[in-house]
Design an enzyme around this catalytic site. Structure first.
Site, mmCIF file in Angstrom:
data_model
loop_
_atom_site.group_PDB
_atom_site.id
_atom_site.type_symbol
_atom_site.label_atom_id
_atom_site.label_comp_id
_atom_site.label_asym_id
_atom_site.label_seq_id
_atom_site.Cartn_x
_atom_site.Cartn_y
_atom_site.Cartn_z
ATOM 1 C CG HIS A 249 6.601 -30.237 -15.647
ATOM 2 N ND1 HIS A 249 5.375 -29.862 -15.147
ATOM 3 C CD2 HIS A 249 6.358 -31.341 -16.390
ATOM 4 C CE1 HIS A 249 4.452 -30.691 -15.558
ATOM 5 N NE2 HIS A 249 5.010 -31.605 -16.328
ATOM 6 C CG ASN B 194 5.271 -26.392 -13.721
ATOM 7 O OD1 ASN B 194 5.537 -27.099 -14.687
ATOM 8 N ND2 ASN B 194 5.160 -26.878 -12.504
ATOM 9 C CG ASP C 76 7.784 -38.739 -17.250
ATOM 10 O OD1 ASP C 76 7.270 -39.425 -18.155
ATOM 11 O OD2 ASP C 76 7.599 -37.526 -17.156
ATOM 12 C CD GLU D 104 6.454 -30.478 -11.194
ATOM 13 O OE1 GLU D 104 6.431 -29.475 -11.942
ATOM 14 O OE2 GLU D 104 5.444 -31.154 -10.937
HETATM 15 C C1 GLP Z 1 3.248 -34.681 -17.817
HETATM 16 C C2 GLP Z 1 4.439 -35.412 -18.445
HETATM 17 C C3 GLP Z 1 5.242 -34.494 -19.338
HETATM 18 C C4 GLP Z 1 4.323 -33.737 -20.284
HETATM 19 C C5 GLP Z 1 3.328 -32.920 -19.498
HETATM 20 C C6 GLP Z 1 2.391 -32.102 -20.369
HETATM 21 O O1 GLP Z 1 3.648 -33.933 -16.737
HETATM 22 N N1 GLP Z 1 5.294 -35.970 -17.444
HETATM 23 O O2 GLP Z 1 6.202 -35.256 -20.053
HETATM 24 O O3 GLP Z 1 5.080 -32.921 -21.121
HETATM 25 O O4 GLP Z 1 2.562 -33.826 -18.715
HETATM 26 O O5 GLP Z 1 1.303 -32.875 -20.754
HETATM 27 P P1 GLP Z 1 0.321 -32.510 -21.942
HETATM 28 O O6 GLP Z 1 1.053 -32.814 -23.190
HETATM 29 O O7 GLP Z 1 -0.852 -33.437 -21.746
HETATM 30 O O8 GLP Z 1 -0.018 -31.089 -21.792
#
Ligand code: GLP
Length: 235
Positions: free
Chosen positions: A130, A128, A63, A135
């Protein structure tokens, strides 16, 4: 699902690194689906410091924020460059083009995914549940699309920005169907703030309200958790 529970994120990163090493050295993986966020940083450090060679491999990221140019320090292009590609270049690395208009960005990325089917996909998970930026409520049959980020995700991500107003509100993301096409999926989750999402993902019903629960339907998924993220699994 195979579940590996490690003492801490450092050991979790090592476990993920071992799987990547095996994919490169024994399984002839050519296309790596990569994720951003703080969770895979330890894994990327281990890859950077390793002698694994990705110069003939392809990477395809999940993404990118809409509206951030590749040289913006909070863009995922920039993150990947800093954490991995500058030290460990791939033959070609793809991320959605956050500056492209919706139609172009989506079409281009779906073509890239089609041309380079992912062998090993790394995933983090949101509080959540995702995955990528899919989402809760995202259809399981979704391909690349533009998303409006939830307030929860914007709040989670504000730590990387000067103020909450600077956090982009939209992103382009691979869809759930695109993610599910990967031959092998490695989802990493560390910390207590992921414990509910992991519990729902593993023990809950498969529902679009819990995007990561779709992984119950994939036949080659490994979850790498630390004890904190895994703590509700014995309930
Ligand atoms: C963002 C990214 C996800 C990732 C999430 C969790 O939303 N788009 O790919 O898994 O953050 O991030 P973190 O690893 O910093 O908790």
């Amino acid at each position: 699902m195979e579940i590996i529970i490690t003492k801490n994120p450092q050991e979790g990163s090592l476990a993920a690194f071992d799987l990547i090493k095996k994919a490169v050295e024994e399984e002839n993986a050519q296309v790596f689906g990569l994720a951003t966020g703080s969770t895979p940083e330890g894994l990327y450090q281990l890859i950077r410091e390793s002698d694994l060679d990705f110069s003939d491999k392809i990477s395809v990221n999940l993404d990118e924020y809409v509206g951030l140019p590749a040289d913006h320090p909070q863009s995922y292009h920039y993150f990947m460059e800093e954490h991995l590609f500058s030290k460990k270049p791939f033959k070609k690395s793809y991320l959605p083009d956050g500056m492209a208009d919706e139609e172009t960005a989506i079409k281009e990325y779906d073509e890239i995914i089609k041309e380079h089917p992912v062998d090993v996909q790394i995933l983090g998970i949101g509080g959540n549940a995702h995955i990528g930026f899919n989402e809760p409520g995202t259809p399981f049959n979704s391909t690349t699309h533009k998303v409006n980020l939830t307030q929860e995700t914007i709040n989670d991500n504000k730590r990387f920005f000067d103020s909450i107003e600077d956090v982009p509100t939209q992103a382009y993301t691979m869809g759930i169907a695109s993610i599910m096409q990967a031959k092998k999926i490695i989802l990493m989750a560390f910390g207590e703030n992921k414990a509910d999402a992991i519990y729902q993902t593993v023990k809950g019903p498969v529902t679009e309200e819990v995007p990561a629960s779709v992984l119950q339907k994939h036949d080659n998924v490994t979850l790498i958790l630390d004890e904190e993220a895994a703590k509700r699994l014995n309930e």
